[in-house]
Design a protein around this motif. Sequence first.
Motif, PDB file in Angstrom:
ATOM      1  N   ILE A  24      46.197  43.339  45.344  1.00  0.00           N
ATOM      2  CA  ILE A  24      47.120  42.883  44.298  1.00  0.00           C
ATOM      3  C   ILE A  24      47.854  44.117  43.778  1.00  0.00           C
ATOM      4  O   ILE A  24      47.242  45.121  43.434  1.00  0.00           O
ATOM      5  CB  ILE A  24      46.349  42.111  43.205  1.00  0.00           C
ATOM      6  CG1 ILE A  24      46.025  40.719  43.751  1.00  0.00           C
ATOM      7  CG2 ILE A  24      47.164  42.026  41.915  1.00  0.00           C
ATOM      8  CD1 ILE A  24      45.217  39.847  42.830  1.00  0.00           C
ATOM      9  N   PRO A  65      50.930  44.661  41.477  1.00  0.00           N
ATOM     10  CA  PRO A  65      51.987  44.103  40.617  1.00  0.00           C
ATOM     11  C   PRO A  65      53.201  45.005  40.441  1.00  0.00           C
ATOM     12  O   PRO A  65      54.331  44.531  40.497  1.00  0.00           O
ATOM     13  CB  PRO A  65      51.279  43.906  39.269  1.00  0.00           C
ATOM     14  CG  PRO A  65      49.825  43.908  39.581  1.00  0.00           C
ATOM     15  CD  PRO A  65      49.653  44.781  40.775  1.00  0.00           C
ATOM     16  N   GLU A  66      52.965  46.306  40.254  1.00  0.00           N
ATOM     17  CA  GLU A  66      54.116  47.155  39.925  1.00  0.00           C
ATOM     18  C   GLU A  66      55.061  47.329  41.098  1.00  0.00           C
ATOM     19  O   GLU A  66      56.282  47.328  40.929  1.00  0.00           O
ATOM     20  CB  GLU A  66      53.630  48.521  39.440  1.00  0.00           C
ATOM     21  CG  GLU A  66      52.951  48.423  38.085  1.00  0.00           C
ATOM     22  CD  GLU A  66      52.626  49.791  37.511  1.00  0.00           C
ATOM     23  OE1 GLU A  66      53.535  50.630  37.447  1.00  0.00           O
ATOM     24  OE2 GLU A  66      51.464  50.018  37.143  1.00  0.00           O
ATOM     25  N   GLU A 106      53.474  40.684  36.105  1.00  0.00           N
ATOM     26  CA  GLU A 106      52.263  41.504  35.994  1.00  0.00           C
ATOM     27  C   GLU A 106      51.098  40.667  35.470  1.00  0.00           C
ATOM     28  O   GLU A 106      49.983  40.720  35.985  1.00  0.00           O
ATOM     29  CB  GLU A 106      52.494  42.702  35.059  1.00  0.00           C
ATOM     30  CG  GLU A 106      53.528  43.705  35.559  1.00  0.00           C
ATOM     31  CD  GLU A 106      54.962  43.331  35.201  1.00  0.00           C
ATOM     32  OE1 GLU A 106      55.201  42.191  34.707  1.00  0.00           O
ATOM     33  OE2 GLU A 106      55.857  44.170  35.419  1.00  0.00           O
ATOM     34  N   LYS A 138      50.791  37.433  35.491  1.00  0.00           N
ATOM     35  CA  LYS A 138      50.419  36.400  36.459  1.00  0.00           C
ATOM     36  C   LYS A 138      49.513  36.989  37.535  1.00  0.00           C
ATOM     37  O   LYS A 138      48.480  36.408  37.887  1.00  0.00           O
ATOM     38  CB  LYS A 138      51.681  35.795  37.076  1.00  0.00           C
ATOM     39  CG  LYS A 138      51.406  34.548  37.903  1.00  0.00           C
ATOM     40  CD  LYS A 138      51.433  34.827  39.380  1.00  0.00           C
ATOM     41  CE  LYS A 138      51.454  33.569  40.202  1.00  0.00           C
ATOM     42  NZ  LYS A 138      51.945  33.797  41.554  1.00  0.00           N
ATOM     43  N   LYS A 139      49.874  38.162  38.043  1.00  0.00           N
ATOM     44  CA  LYS A 139      49.065  38.747  39.116  1.00  0.00           C
ATOM     45  C   LYS A 139      47.687  39.165  38.609  1.00  0.00           C
ATOM     46  O   LYS A 139      46.695  39.090  39.338  1.00  0.00           O
ATOM     47  CB  LYS A 139      49.811  39.906  39.768  1.00  0.00           C
ATOM     48  CG  LYS A 139      51.002  39.411  40.593  1.00  0.00           C
ATOM     49  CD  LYS A 139      51.819  40.543  41.166  1.00  0.00           C
ATOM     50  CE  LYS A 139      53.030  40.028  41.928  1.00  0.00           C
ATOM     51  NZ  LYS A 139      54.143  39.576  41.062  1.00  0.00           N
ATOM     52  N   VAL A 197      45.798  36.001  38.757  1.00  0.00           N
ATOM     53  CA  VAL A 197      45.450  35.658  40.142  1.00  0.00           C
ATOM     54  C   VAL A 197      44.158  36.381  40.516  1.00  0.00           C
ATOM     55  O   VAL A 197      43.221  35.799  41.052  1.00  0.00           O
ATOM     56  CB  VAL A 197      46.578  36.063  41.115  1.00  0.00           C
ATOM     57  CG1 VAL A 197      46.115  35.941  42.562  1.00  0.00           C
ATOM     58  CG2 VAL A 197      47.822  35.208  40.887  1.00  0.00           C
TER      59      VAL A 197
END
Lengths: 405, 405
Positions: A167, A169-170, B157, B159-160, B163
């Motif tokens: 994962i 995100p950035e 961000e 949301k991840k 997850v």
Amino acid sequence: MPSAYHPLTEEEAVQYVRSKLPGFFPSDAQLFSREIGDGNLNLVFRVVDAATGRSLILKQALPYARVVGESWPLTLDRARIESEALKIQGELAPGLVPRVYHYDPDLALTAMEDCSDHIIMRKGLIARKRYPRFAEHMAEFLARTLFFTSDLYLSPEEKKARVRRFINPEMCKITEDLVFSHPYYDADTNSFNPLIREDVEAIWNDGDLRREVANLKESFMTCGQALIHGDLHTGSIMVTEQDTKVIDPEFSYYGPMGFDIGALLANLFLSYASHEGQTADPGERKSYRQWLLRTAEDVWNGFLERFNRLWDEHVKDEMWSAPGYRDAYILRLLQDSAGFAGCKMMRRVIGLAPVADLETIEPPEVRAVAERQALRIGAQLVLRRGEMRRIGDITDLVRREGGAE
Amino acid sequence: MPSAYHPLTEEEAVQYVRSKLPGFFPSDAQLFSREIGDGNLNLVFRVVDAATGRSLILKQALPYARVVGESWPLTLDRARIESEALKIQGELAPGLVPRVYHYDPDLALTAMEDCSDHIIMRKGLIARKRYPRFAEHMAEFLARTLFFTSDLYLSPEEKKARVRRFINPEMCKITEDLVFSHPYYDADTNSFNPLIREDVEAIWNDGDLRREVANLKESFMTCGQALIHGDLHTGSIMVTEQDTKVIDPEFSYYGPMGFDIGALLANLFLSYASHEGQTADPGERKSYRQWLLRTAEDVWNGFLERFNRLWDEHVKDEMWSAPGYRDAYILRLLQDSAGFAGCKMMRRVIGLAPVADLETIEPPEVRAVAERQALRIGAQLVLRRGEMRRIGDITDLVRREGGAE
């Protein structure tokens, strides 16, 4: 940030190698270190033993990104993701990524194989170089890294464990903004040739196109199909005539397979458009463009052949073996690839990060012709991706929209 | 497993409440505890103050699942997931899930609101009860929990990060096997009425159907659209005439929104089919079936109205605002819901976990008629989901395939 973190100097890079990778160079070797990165996101040290020529790369993530003069904080975790992705890719596609010697989480630093005898593919394409083994290598890289990290091969538990580890995100946010959002409206980050403003505004006003880009953006944000490289343009590939290395997987995460294939196709098609301006001689231009499109076809067809073979050998799941499922899967993949390729092309013309292929064309009037071709190809790839049945449909579209002679 | 973990006894449940939730009951209260779970996956203690009637539930996960006599280990992490999901759902849809008072990771135990004055919806449906506010409540629950946990609302961000927190491999595996795999071939876990063997074999031999189920399975495994409940059948919903509580979100993870909507529709349609056998009187049957289909329509239409309102109020992203994107999104959601509903119906007839709606019909000959209806509806929902344009298309299909009088 780990408290031990600090950006290394060239001298510290040598000390680091001596202390952390003691067997790599002879203990009495005379080592030289030079920072060869562009300094925007990472430090890249090349450390060489003057006597033997043996060398390695230390790549250290910086805790910020510097783009168009601005600076924003950026996670060092991307160094972990990059080193883990390189290891997985290296196991799945041996020889097609730099070997990882060592990863240091405190310094966000990876020691890896030096590929300085290779050049960045994009530079080769601008110079109209041909790489006879490139398509075969990329077909191999794509087929193996995508297949073996997907639900087609991994157990559901192992796959989900990897989803978690990757994962990202950035780095995903950068793509979500710069590939899937900003180019499609009048965003501050955009930067394009003033001569194509009308064409760009036509894109901003094309509701169908924006809807389809939104669908592709949603897919990028929700579809965890395989561990993808995430930034597979021709600046992330180093080549010689005989060898290919895929580098810089710091954007890796579980996303749609078509995003990697599409990125590669997009950059071949951007090169195609660029030679409208880069290459004055019609014969040379035509011939090189033919090579580019044949390479795109060879990448897809080589991918397909390998992917099918892997499917035959390894797919055990009763449901994935349902009749027609594989064909539908592959067709969707082709269409996804077309759509993602289209977004990747448009963003390189309109958005924040232009490509040298187009950027170096002078004068701006000539550049505008090539840029318009790239925009037309990109938009049509997005809008008509559902009509694509085989790679030839895609290369035909490129020829048609790209003003083939 | 945390070393402090052990399954509580009824007496320990009382001690636990006294020591860990000291304010909940008066310190001198006389507390009674009874284990009221089915004991297959979890212990469920109801703790009551005899004097005031005040009560709560302690739900403790067991480290194994016992199904058809077999026992397999099952992660206690599902207790964390359930308690976190309940908290999120409770914030987004207040009053529609039990309140969480306390979560204990060492004991894999959640203290929550006692809903014993409610009955399990499935039992109400078998008894032909009508719940006038059910559709409205479920529309609210679905619209708010799905919208506010998706990329439509959350920052990428956040949301991840969610997850990651809700990766739930073991519970997903149960669904992947029992909903999306085993029912579609001759798997050991299947268990069905011998009288419908021909119909079941027709499903096993229907390549188109198996391919489409494979597509839906892939979507379940790769599409991280929203934090879904993951097991939203009518056994996970408790009701009174005026109130609705959604319970047991231990299957929660980031998956396709349509899986929750489809689960609910499937169970209304299973009830529809079951009254072929449950209800002898044609007038009563017809009238109740009308209520069931109207309820399905009201759930979807109520969902849609709320989802659209939330979209109007909260969607800021330029790309999600592209013209036509929302309509396409919602149409896809309807079609996904139809497909997932179809899988959920077939698995309840063929697979490991039958539903009481059908299971309690005697004699087997009559049960077989209802089961065949359920299979036909399920298969057609999967195969024809791409033709569905509005909820009425789905309920028409149910009427047509379900032998409406």
